[in-house]
Enzyme design. Structure first.
Site, PDB file in Angstrom:
ATOM      1  N   GLU A 130     -64.941 -17.405 -59.749  1.00 21.72           N
ATOM      2  CA  GLU A 130     -64.862 -18.544 -58.714  1.00 21.72           C
ATOM      3  C   GLU A 130     -64.134 -19.685 -59.551  1.00 21.72           C
ATOM      4  OE1 GLU A 130     -64.747 -19.090 -55.906  1.00 21.72           O
ATOM      5  OE2 GLU A 130     -65.328 -21.383 -55.798  1.00 21.72           O
ATOM      6  N   TRP A 131     -62.917 -19.563 -60.196  1.00 21.95           N
ATOM      7  CA  TRP A 131     -62.148 -20.554 -60.757  1.00 21.95           C
ATOM      8  C   TRP A 131     -62.817 -20.972 -62.101  1.00 21.95           C
ATOM      9  CZ3 TRP A 131     -57.548 -19.200 -59.338  1.00 21.95           C
ATOM     10  CH2 TRP A 131     -57.421 -18.608 -58.056  1.00 21.95           C
ATOM     11  N   TRP A 156     -64.732 -15.620 -46.638  1.00 21.38           N
ATOM     12  CA  TRP A 156     -64.736 -15.713 -48.189  1.00 21.38           C
ATOM     13  C   TRP A 156     -66.015 -15.337 -48.651  1.00 21.38           C
ATOM     14  CZ3 TRP A 156     -60.410 -15.758 -51.186  1.00 21.38           C
ATOM     15  CH2 TRP A 156     -60.564 -16.017 -52.468  1.00 21.38           C
ATOM     16  N   ASN A 163     -51.981 -21.581 -50.216  1.00 21.80           N
ATOM     17  CA  ASN A 163     -53.272 -21.755 -49.884  1.00 21.80           C
ATOM     18  C   ASN A 163     -53.731 -23.077 -50.511  1.00 21.80           C
ATOM     19  OD1 ASN A 163     -56.116 -20.682 -49.373  1.00 21.80           O
ATOM     20  ND2 ASN A 163     -56.283 -21.113 -51.632  1.00 21.80           N
ATOM     21  N   GLN A 170     -58.348 -14.222 -58.737  1.00 15.49           N
ATOM     22  CA  GLN A 170     -59.724 -13.936 -58.671  1.00 15.49           C
ATOM     23  C   GLN A 170     -60.287 -12.481 -58.672  1.00 15.49           C
ATOM     24  OE1 GLN A 170     -59.971 -16.966 -55.269  1.00 15.49           O
ATOM     25  NE2 GLN A 170     -61.751 -17.485 -56.275  1.00 15.49           N
ATOM     26  N   ARG A 213     -57.089 -10.524 -45.775  1.00 16.57           N
ATOM     27  CA  ARG A 213     -56.243 -11.483 -46.326  1.00 16.57           C
ATOM     28  C   ARG A 213     -56.327 -11.341 -47.913  1.00 16.57           C
ATOM     29  NH1 ARG A 213     -57.440 -17.591 -47.593  1.00 16.57           N
ATOM     30  NH2 ARG A 213     -55.216 -18.116 -48.073  1.00 16.57           N
ATOM     31  N   TYR A 242     -65.961 -25.057 -45.189  1.00 16.00           N
ATOM     32  CA  TYR A 242     -66.921 -24.684 -45.888  1.00 16.00           C
ATOM     33  C   TYR A 242     -68.399 -25.569 -45.637  1.00 16.00           C
ATOM     34  CZ  TYR A 242     -64.666 -21.100 -48.676  1.00 16.00           C
ATOM     35  OH  TYR A 242     -63.909 -20.304 -49.042  1.00 16.00           O
ATOM     36  N   ASN A 290     -59.255 -23.449 -43.880  1.00 19.48           N
ATOM     37  CA  ASN A 290     -60.293 -22.996 -44.713  1.00 19.48           C
ATOM     38  C   ASN A 290     -61.269 -24.149 -44.662  1.00 19.48           C
ATOM     39  OD1 ASN A 290     -58.876 -21.017 -45.940  1.00 19.48           O
ATOM     40  ND2 ASN A 290     -58.696 -21.524 -47.710  1.00 19.48           N
TER      41      ASN A 290
HETATM   42  C1  NOJ Z   1     -61.130 -21.738 -51.475  1.00 17.20           C
HETATM   43  C2  NOJ Z   1     -60.063 -20.856 -52.257  1.00 17.20           C
HETATM   44  O1  NOJ Z   1     -58.822 -20.813 -51.578  1.00 17.20           O
HETATM   45  C3  NOJ Z   1     -60.780 -19.718 -53.036  1.00 17.20           C
HETATM   46  O2  NOJ Z   1     -59.928 -19.248 -53.697  1.00 17.20           O
HETATM   47  C4  NOJ Z   1     -62.214 -19.941 -53.474  1.00 17.20           C
HETATM   48  O3  NOJ Z   1     -62.858 -19.302 -54.219  1.00 17.20           O
HETATM   49  C5  NOJ Z   1     -63.091 -20.573 -52.322  1.00 17.20           C
HETATM   50  N1  NOJ Z   1     -62.455 -21.734 -51.719  1.00 17.20           N
HETATM   51  C6  NOJ Z   1     -64.517 -20.738 -52.812  1.00 17.20           C
HETATM   52  O4  NOJ Z   1     -64.441 -22.052 -53.541  1.00 17.20           O
END
Ligand code: NOJ
Length: 758
Positions: free
Chosen positions: A634-635, A627, A373, A227, A284, A518, A516
């Site tokens: 963002e993928w 984050w 991860n 990323q 991290r 959100y 993790n």
């Molecule tokens: C989790 C992932 O580990 C990270 O790579 C991603 O950008 C964030 N979530 C936000 O979607």
């Protein structure tokens, strides 16, 4: 209205307006004949001007506009009646301004649902929640004299042209039963609560708790190699599955890719500077497997690639920031994918080899490790839904489970490797980072929804946490998947089984719970029939409460309460492990605005819930990671969704990092190690000396780091000096020239004179 109808009537050749007029006497008689303003309201439409036809003369045509539905709001059971809550507030304000701030009663407000919805009417709950909240804003914030509210309707009834096909009721009426029984709907319970509270009470859950985290609390921020690094072909790096995915058409929004990303591969100094500005004590980041092992195997170690991490770790330690290193953040070597990737169980050994090399080379300085991860995303998003690399979606009932199985084994082997070979000497901590939403029943009065919420959690966090923390997959997952597999005619479960030795070997392979989180979802049961798919096994759908605040990512709603609840779940379900939150954050999209108050709000509320979990509930949470450090790829949604504390200006080839406002907000929380009580203030921790500020627009000017203004002044000054110098030079040369000429002339004259003399 008078003018409009008059002009239309004139154009239609009529001698008079079609709108009758009142006599003066009538006007006086009518005006003021209302003690209160009563309004019925349902929806808002979007209008645009058109020239209405003159024929036939009609109310519709007199208005000169067309109406459209407000597309952003939810449709309801009646066409053209979308649930546009914000319109109510505007209407109430309009009445206030237009009619001299009268006392207003909302005498009808409600929504239709299809007859088959019966008592489980979540859409009506959302309707009342959002509309009554807008009414409250009009009253509290705008000063509208709102005196009453009437929910329409008490019960389902004959709905004019729609007959009994839709219902507006808080009570369901069974019209097939001659006794017409009434049953309270979910909305009736909800509305009862609103009336009882006379609005929306701030519950205890939402109130701030003042206090500090334990001494030595870990404050961190996170990134991942693909990323941010860029340098995708630099210094012998091998290709990863994300390199391939991003270079496949239509996989990533706007054709973005990580070829350059934030160019962190070439910007160690800049990254360290912003970490210092953020004041985190940990960072991290993840290692790109193919930068170290280009074909994924230990056959060849790429020293040039390794040197980047070596330098990064040293620079972090020099800045007093501890590295927290993730071995695998989704960028699998393409060479390994070509032999089956995570589906092929030889991956377990390959991952162990890779981990061995990294532990042996960085373990003297790195004391915190994440093996893998978000295994859920690798298994399900990459191999089930197929919207992340390697992008496989055609065996959703089996492949994610096989991949998940190998991920768990690979993690466990890496942990054992560390435990057996490195722990005594290096004394670090190794775990896996598991991600999960929290899940609440969509209808808390409904057992089926409560059960669905539990399944969502067991299939999400439980899929990976249960084998590692409790041993083996949960009974729930094992039973459901086996039964659904057998019912579909398979001879065995689609969920692979661990042998008893494997169960033992995997259980306990953690030094902390890396987590993790959100957002939260609302769950309800969905019957997928025979569909052999993870979603079918889970048997649940999810949605969001329409009152929850949005972010830049469709899936991410601001739901701080969920963090405290899931932390408590982890405590209860997995034996009170020590937890490090390895990611938490919020995105935005659209035009860049460095005033990211939504991010400060999000962090304040989530961190405060974490404090409650710690201080009030005894959850052993030891660290928190945001984050992300900076906006990055963002993928599959590319650079459009921005999670960063720092904005990365992608239109500048130097990719400068620019602090958003939340940087100082978050760094103050870190500096205070929590939330000091304002009542006992002022607190020194809140007044921070700026560390080393990265100026928004700092530029390199003649080898100096200057702000844009300073550089401009510098440039002007240089220009002025240059002009002076050039003018000076010109004057000097002219002067010289003239003197010379004069000299020559004198000489000449002299000569002449001399000549004359001689
Ligand atoms: C989790 C992932 O580990 C990270 O790579 C991603 O950008 C964030 N979530 C936000 O979607």
């Amino acid at each position: 209205m008078k003018a409009q109808v008059l002009v239309k009537s004139e154009l239609q050749g009529l001698p008079l307006s079609r709108l009758p007029s009142f006599t003066e006497e009538e006007k006086n008689f009518i005006k003021g004949t209302a003690d209160i303003f009563c309004v019925n309201h349902y929806t808002t439409t979007i209008v645009s001007h058109v020239t209405g036809p003159l024929s036939p003369p009609s109310y519709q045509n007199d208005r000169d506009f067309t109406e459209e539905e407000e597309g952003g709001s939810p449709a309801t059971a009646i066409k053209n009646q979308r649930a546009v809550s914000w319109g109510l507030r505007r209407l109430l304000n309009w009445i206030k301004e237009e009619y001299g701030n009268p006392e207003i009663y909302i005498t009808n407000n409600g929504v239709a649902t299809k007859e088959k919805t019966s008592w489980d009417d979540i859409d009506r709950v959302f309707f009342y929640k959002t509309y009554i909240n807008e009414a409250l804003k009009a009253y509290e914030v705008d000063g509208v004299q709102l005196k009453g509210y009437t929910a329409a309707s008490l019960m389902d009834s004959f709905e004019w042209l729609n007959g009994y096909t839709v219902g507006f009721g808080l009570y369901h009426v069974d019209f097939t039963d001659p006794n017409r029984p009434r049953t309270p709907k979910f909305s009736a319970h909800f509305y009862f609560q609103v009336m009882k509270d006379n609005g929306f009470q701030t519950n205890d859950d939402e109130r701030m708790l003042y206090g500090e985290f334990p001494q030595g609390f870990l404050w961190s921020t996170a990134t991942a190699s693909y990323q941010i690094e860029g340098g995708w072909r630099a210094d012998g790096k091998g290709l990863s599955i994300w390199d391939k995915f991003a270079h496949t058409p239509l996989r990533i929004f706007e054709n973005d890719n990580g070829d350059i990303a934030c160019d962190s591969y070439n910007k160690i100094d800049e990254d360290i500077a912003i970490l210092k500005q953020l004041r985190v004590n940990h960072y991290r980041f993840s290692i790109s497997w193919t930068r170290i092992l280009p074909d994924g195997t230990k056959n060849y170690i790429n020293e040039a690639g390794f040197s980047y991490y070596d330098r990064l770790v040293n620079a972090l330690l020099a800045a007093n920031i501890q590295p927290h290193v993730t071995l695998y953040h989704w960028d699998l070597p393409l060479a390994l994918q070509n032999v089956g990737g995570w589906e092929n169980d030889t991956i377990v050994e390959r991952f162990r080899d890779y981990a061995d090399i990294i532990f042996s080379r960085l373990g003297d300085r790195v004391k915190l490790w994440v093996t893998i991860n978000e295994p859920y995303n690798v298994a399900m998003v990459g191999h089930g839904y197929g919207v992340a690399a390697p992008g496989i979606s055609f065996r959703p009932g089996t492949l994610p489970y096989i991949v998940g199985h190998n991920l768990i084994k690979a993690h466990a082997e890496a942990w054992h490797l560390y435990n057996d070979k490195y722990r005594a000497k290096q004394n670090g901590k190794v775990s896996i980072t598991i991600n999960s939403d929290w899940s609440e029943p969509r209808n808390p009065y409904k057992q089926e929804d409560i059960d669905a919420a539990r399944r969502v959690i067991q299939f999400y966090i439980g899929w990976f946490a249960h084998p590692i923390f409790n041993g083996d997959y949960s009974e729930m997952m094992k039973t459901i998947i086996r039964e659904r597999s057998l019912a579909a005619g398979l001879t065995q479960s689609r969920l692979p089984e661990f042998t008893p030795e494997e169960i033992k070997r995997i259980k306990g392979t953690y030094d902390y719970f890396g987590f993790n989180h959100y957002t939260t979802v609302l769950a309800f049961p969905v019957e997928y029939g025979n569909l052999q798919h993870y979603d079918g096994d889970r048997g649940a759908g999810t949605t969001a409460d329409r009152a929850w605040l949005n972010s830049g990512s469709g899936w991410l709603k601001i739901t701080p309460f969920g963090l405290r609840r899931i932390l408590n779940f982890i405590k209860e379900e997995y034996g009170n492990p020590m937890i490090i939150i390895t990611e938490n954050g919020i995105s935005e999209r659209g035009p860049v605005d460095l005033k990211d108050s939504h991010r400060s709000y999000y962090y304040e509320k989530y961190i405060n819930q974490m404090l409650k979990a710690n201080l009030l509930d005894g959850v052993d949470v030891r660290g928190y990671t945001t984050w992300s450090l900076m906006d990055n790829l963002e993928w599959a949604t590319g650079f459009a969704e921005r999670f960063g504390h720092f904005y990365v200006n992608r239109s500048d080839p130097k990719l400068p990092r620019v602090a958003k406002e939340s940087v100082s907000f978050f760094s103050t929380i870190i500096n205070c190690n929590g939330f000091p009580d304002p009542a006992s203030g002022p607190h020194d921790c809140m007044k921070q000396e700026p560390e080393e500020t990265i100026n928004d627009s700092s530029v390199n000017f003649l080898g100096l780091k200057l702000s844009a203004e300073e550089a401009e002044t510098g440039l002007n000054a240089t220009f002025a000096l240059l002009i002076i110098a050039v003018t000076g030079a010109i004057c000097l040369s002219i002067g010289c020239f003239l003197t010379k000429r004069r000299k020559k002339e004198t000489k000449k004259v002299d000569n002449v004179e001399l000549e004359r003399k001689f």
